[in-house]
Design a protein around this motif. Structure first.
Motif, PDB file in Angstrom:
ATOM      1  N   ASP A  32       0.704  -1.401   0.094  1.00 19.83           N
ATOM      2  CA  ASP A  32       0.328   0.032  -0.055  1.00 19.83           C
ATOM      3  C   ASP A  32       1.208   1.127  -0.092  1.00 19.83           C
ATOM      4  O   ASP A  32       2.106   0.990   0.585  1.00 19.83           O
ATOM      5  N   CYS A  33       0.757   2.279  -0.524  1.00 24.09           N
ATOM      6  CA  CYS A  33       1.146   3.733  -0.176  1.00 24.09           C
ATOM      7  C   CYS A  33       0.702   4.968  -0.838  1.00 24.09           C
ATOM      8  O   CYS A  33      -0.801   4.727  -1.614  1.00 24.09           O
ATOM      9  N   TRP A  46       4.039   7.468   2.149  1.00 20.53           N
ATOM     10  CA  TRP A  46       4.345   6.600   3.225  1.00 20.53           C
ATOM     11  C   TRP A  46       4.080   5.157   1.783  1.00 20.53           C
ATOM     12  O   TRP A  46       3.417   5.367   0.966  1.00 20.53           O
ATOM     13  N   ARG A  48       3.674   1.257   2.131  1.00 20.15           N
ATOM     14  CA  ARG A  48       3.811  -0.164   3.239  1.00 20.15           C
ATOM     15  C   ARG A  48       4.322  -1.527   1.655  1.00 20.15           C
ATOM     16  O   ARG A  48       3.793  -1.852   1.600  1.00 20.15           O
ATOM     17  N   ASP A  50       5.633  -4.914   1.558  1.00 22.48           N
ATOM     18  CA  ASP A  50       4.836  -6.652   1.540  1.00 22.48           C
ATOM     19  C   ASP A  50       5.655  -7.550   2.613  1.00 22.48           C
ATOM     20  O   ASP A  50       4.869  -8.602   2.651  1.00 22.48           O
ATOM     21  N   GLY A  52       5.512  -5.855   5.514  1.00 18.83           N
ATOM     22  CA  GLY A  52       5.276  -5.530   6.383  1.00 18.83           C
ATOM     23  C   GLY A  52       6.314  -3.993   6.799  1.00 18.83           C
ATOM     24  O   GLY A  52       5.597  -3.350   7.223  1.00 18.83           O
ATOM     25  N   ARG A  53       7.485  -3.882   6.254  1.00 23.07           N
ATOM     26  CA  ARG A  53       8.217  -2.602   6.698  1.00 23.07           C
ATOM     27  C   ARG A  53       7.188  -1.407   6.370  1.00 23.07           C
ATOM     28  O   ARG A  53       6.660  -1.875   5.261  1.00 23.07           O
ATOM     29  N   GLU A  54       7.087  -0.204   6.780  1.00 22.14           N
ATOM     30  CA  GLU A  54       6.834   0.957   6.025  1.00 22.14           C
ATOM     31  C   GLU A  54       8.135   1.768   5.863  1.00 22.14           C
ATOM     32  O   GLU A  54       8.664   2.012   6.978  1.00 22.14           O
TER      33      GLU A  54
END
Length: 338
Positions: A32-33, A46, A48, A50, A52-54
């Motif tokens: 997601d972004c 921003w 995220r 795949d 899990g890191r943001e």
């Protein structure tokens, strides 16, 4: 998505995915972004991943974008700043640098970790946050960073003003801004010659600064992050947007945290108290007050001159233009009286 400022490169989710691949390899994916708002220079999203890191993706202005002279090379400068702080002042929270890259199609970009929390500017808009402890911690953080000294006064990249003395570096910084004002046909509330004369007049006050301290420069509320601690109280979560850093007088770093206010009038402001907690007594004698006036003049000059490069003209933003011109005029008048 259209860019809100001429210096901000338009990005799509496809662009973000490609830059993530270029940063972390072809197997890295984007879950997601979305764009982050609040700044007017670089494009910031921003992301995220795949796994899990943001992270935060910051993309420099496109090739050919008109910039102010001191804005050259800011993406690389931000990477240097965060790495320097992480190495020399690890107790000061800044985003970890994960990748700094350059590409013929996308230009220059930076990927950092996404710190928790919200900016003090956003919290102030809500109106119900006790941000005093965060501001106190910000003052402590700035005082800690000021223990780091640089190779010269001014900027460290060899392209922007850098000098053996603070009066020389500061005068060159002001000269660059006045040249930018001429290039962009920005009408200032005083003739450039008068501004230069005031800087020369107060050079002896600048000359007492002998150590080039590491300055964030842009530590206004939008660049200070706060997050709840274990006890539920807000704590300092990070200082961001370090691309405008330079080396100089520590007092310069107390102007942006008290934006549109005067440090010398608020000795009990939480940021000032936090600063004294680490640095010791803050002697705001006549010379220091003149320096603070010069630094506010410089900041308001920046804000006046950068307007057109951000798409903000006197016609499109008349209230902003009038307010900034009035602030600059006030500082110039005070400096002329001293």
């Amino acid at each position: 998505m259209s860019a809100p400022s001429p210096t901000q490169r338009p990005l799509t989710q496809t662009d973000v995915s490609r830059l993530v691949h270029a940063s972390f390899g072809p197997r890295a994916g984007v879950a997601d972004c979305g764009p982050l708002h609040g700044g007017g220079f670089a494009a910031v999203w921003w992301v995220r991943l795949d796994d899990g890191r943001e992270v935060v993706l910051k993309v420099a202005p496109p090739e050919g974008a008109r910039l102010l002279r001191y804005e050259r090379g800011l993406c690389a400068a931000e990477a240097r700043y965060f790495r320097l702080v992480a190495a020399r002042a690890p107790d000061v929270p800044v985003p970890p640098v994960l990748h700094h890259g350059r590409d013929p199609a996308y230009g220059e970009w930076l990927v950092t970790g996404l710190l928790p929390g919200r900016s003090l500017a956003d919290l102030a808009a809500d109106g119900d946050a006790d941000d005093g402890p965060v501001r106190f911690a910000t003052g402590r953080a700035l005082a800690t960073l000021h223990r780091i000294t640089g190779p010269c006064f001014g900027y460290d990249d060899g392209e922007r003003p850098c000098a053996a003395t603070w009066p020389e570096a500061f005068a060159a910084m002001v000269d660059d801004l006045l040249a930018d004002a001429a290039d962009w046909e920005v009408e200032l509330p005083a003739e450039p010659g008068r501004i230069r004369a005031l800087v020369r007049r107060h050079a002896p006050a600048l000359g007492v600064v002998r150590h080039p301290a590491l300055l964030h420069f842009d530590c206004w509320d939008g660049n200070v992050l706060a997050a709840p601690g274990p006890d539920g109280r807000l704590r300092l979560a990070g200082l961001v947007d370090g691309e405008r850093f330079l080396y100089g007088d520590p007092l310069l770093d107390l102007t942006s945290p008290l934006l549109f206010r005067r440090v010398e009038d608020e000795p009990d402001h939480p940021t000032v108290r936090g600063y004294r907690d680490v640095a010791g007594p803050l002697d705001l004698d006549d010379g220091a007050r003149r320096r603070l006036g010069l630094y506010r003049m410089h900041l308001y000059l920046v804000m006046n001159v950068e307007g057109p490069s951000r798409g903000m003209t006197p016609d499109s933003h008349p209230q902003r233009h009038t307010a900034l011109a009035d602030l600059l005029r006030r500082e110039l008048a005070d400096l002329a009286r001293d």
